[in-house]
Design a protein around this motif. Sequence first.
Motif, mmCIF file in Angstrom:
data_model
loop_
_atom_site.group_PDB
_atom_site.id
_atom_site.type_symbol
_atom_site.label_atom_id
_atom_site.label_comp_id
_atom_site.label_asym_id
_atom_site.label_seq_id
_atom_site.Cartn_x
_atom_site.Cartn_y
_atom_site.Cartn_z
ATOM 1 N N UNK A 123 3.643 -9.380 -0.546
ATOM 2 C CA UNK A 123 3.557 -8.900 -1.852
ATOM 3 C C UNK A 123 3.041 -7.428 -1.387
ATOM 4 N N UNK A 124 3.576 -6.700 -0.454
ATOM 5 C CA UNK A 124 2.901 -5.628 0.076
ATOM 6 C C UNK A 124 3.903 -4.435 0.433
ATOM 7 N N UNK A 125 3.639 -3.096 0.113
ATOM 8 C CA UNK A 125 4.351 -1.963 0.691
ATOM 9 C C UNK A 125 3.547 -1.397 1.419
ATOM 10 N N UNK A 126 4.356 -0.601 2.593
ATOM 11 C CA UNK A 126 3.203 0.296 3.282
ATOM 12 C C UNK A 126 3.992 1.626 3.659
ATOM 13 N N UNK A 127 3.071 2.434 3.756
ATOM 14 C CA UNK A 127 3.734 4.032 4.197
ATOM 15 C C UNK A 127 2.672 4.206 5.506
ATOM 16 N N UNK A 128 3.406 4.394 6.545
ATOM 17 C CA UNK A 128 2.849 4.766 7.931
ATOM 18 C C UNK A 128 2.939 6.200 7.947
ATOM 19 N N UNK A 129 1.938 6.871 8.088
ATOM 20 C CA UNK A 129 2.052 8.272 8.138
ATOM 21 C C UNK A 129 1.546 8.985 9.522
ATOM 22 N N UNK A 130 2.538 9.691 10.132
ATOM 23 C CA UNK A 130 2.340 9.970 11.730
ATOM 24 C C UNK A 130 2.202 11.476 11.647
ATOM 25 N N UNK A 131 1.803 12.110 12.655
ATOM 26 C CA UNK A 131 1.894 13.486 12.911
ATOM 27 C C UNK A 131 1.525 14.250 11.471
ATOM 28 N N UNK A 132 0.141 13.873 10.983
ATOM 29 C CA UNK A 132 -0.241 14.527 9.557
ATOM 30 C C UNK A 132 -0.489 15.769 9.897
ATOM 31 N N UNK A 133 -0.395 16.592 8.724
ATOM 32 C CA UNK A 133 -0.738 18.036 8.600
ATOM 33 C C UNK A 133 -1.490 18.279 7.382
ATOM 34 N N UNK A 134 -2.197 19.583 7.562
ATOM 35 C CA UNK A 134 -2.992 19.721 6.514
ATOM 36 C C UNK A 134 -2.307 19.688 5.037
ATOM 37 N N UNK A 135 -1.171 20.111 5.083
ATOM 38 C CA UNK A 135 -0.280 20.152 3.746
ATOM 39 C C UNK A 135 -0.008 18.822 3.279
ATOM 40 N N UNK A 136 -0.182 17.733 4.293
ATOM 41 C CA UNK A 136 -0.218 16.299 3.460
ATOM 42 C C UNK A 136 -1.158 15.908 2.818
ATOM 43 N N UNK A 137 -2.251 16.700 2.526
ATOM 44 C CA UNK A 137 -3.539 16.367 1.756
ATOM 45 C C UNK A 137 -3.106 16.299 0.279
ATOM 46 N N UNK A 138 -3.536 15.216 -0.181
ATOM 47 C CA UNK A 138 -3.063 14.920 -1.699
ATOM 48 C C UNK A 138 -3.586 13.600 -1.924
ATOM 49 N N UNK A 139 -3.445 13.258 -3.195
ATOM 50 C CA UNK A 139 -3.529 11.863 -3.742
ATOM 51 C C UNK A 139 -2.126 11.188 -3.896
ATOM 52 N N UNK A 140 -2.396 10.119 -2.940
ATOM 53 C CA UNK A 140 -1.020 9.228 -2.911
ATOM 54 C C UNK A 140 -0.928 8.026 -3.771
ATOM 55 N N UNK A 141 0.167 7.921 -4.432
ATOM 56 C CA UNK A 141 0.368 7.035 -5.505
ATOM 57 C C UNK A 141 1.718 6.198 -5.131
ATOM 58 N N UNK A 142 1.681 4.768 -5.274
ATOM 59 C CA UNK A 142 2.519 3.850 -5.290
ATOM 60 C C UNK A 142 2.957 3.838 -6.555
ATOM 61 N N UNK A 143 4.394 3.522 -6.818
ATOM 62 C CA UNK A 143 5.023 3.025 -8.047
ATOM 63 C C UNK A 143 6.008 2.110 -7.928
ATOM 64 N N UNK A 144 6.489 1.439 -8.990
ATOM 65 C CA UNK A 144 7.326 0.392 -9.031
ATOM 66 C C UNK A 144 8.583 0.633 -10.120
ATOM 67 N N UNK A 145 9.469 0.413 -9.612
ATOM 68 C CA UNK A 145 10.706 0.554 -10.593
ATOM 69 C C UNK A 145 11.741 -0.782 -10.678
ATOM 70 N N UNK A 146 11.644 -1.494 -11.758
ATOM 71 C CA UNK A 146 12.281 -2.643 -12.129
ATOM 72 C C UNK A 146 13.843 -2.624 -12.107
ATOM 73 N N UNK A 147 14.124 -1.317 -12.608
ATOM 74 C CA UNK A 147 15.365 -1.221 -13.299
ATOM 75 C C UNK A 147 16.552 -1.118 -12.333
ATOM 76 N N UNK A 148 15.956 -0.488 -11.083
ATOM 77 C CA UNK A 148 16.888 -0.305 -10.272
ATOM 78 C C UNK A 148 16.766 -0.695 -8.708
ATOM 79 N N UNK A 149 17.494 -1.606 -8.283
ATOM 80 C CA UNK A 149 17.308 -2.427 -7.117
ATOM 81 C C UNK A 149 17.192 -1.359 -5.853
ATOM 82 N N UNK A 150 18.078 -0.476 -5.765
ATOM 83 C CA UNK A 150 18.102 0.623 -5.008
ATOM 84 C C UNK A 150 17.000 1.903 -5.175
ATOM 85 N N UNK A 151 16.709 2.650 -4.332
ATOM 86 C CA UNK A 151 15.757 3.675 -4.678
ATOM 87 C C UNK A 151 16.146 4.922 -4.803
#
Length: 125
Positions: free
Chosen positions: A77-105
């Motif tokens: 019951x998990x989703x992951x985001x592996x982030x490599x080679x991070x840059x200063x411009x990647x600084x942010x609050x990161x949110x995950x979100x769910x969409x039940x209406x569309x199987x593809x994304x």
Amino acid sequence: QLQLVESGGGLVQPGGSLRLSCAASGFTLDYYAIGWFRQAPGKEREGVSCISTSGLTTNYSDSVKGRFTISRDNAKNMVYLQMNSLKTEDTAVYYCAGDRRHPKCKIVAERYDLWGQGTQVTVSS
């Protein structure tokens, strides 16, 4: 109560890596396409990546393509985001979100109706 909970954020130096996790509480993720979005101070929310219910389809924004990898483990019951080679411009609050209406994304915020509280990622030396 249906909840998505992000974890794994923190402070990392440029060039470093982090893995964000998105956990479902109170429901199964199997029927949800999951997206990751981010918002930096003073900037609009930006779509980062998404993964279909099956995990066979993934999409990335141009700004993270080749550096970030999204994956899911429906058994956990998990989703992951592996982030490599991070840059200063990647600084942010990161949110995950769910969409039940569309199987593809698609990385379009309006498709998602279930959101987590966010986790801070800071890339700085």
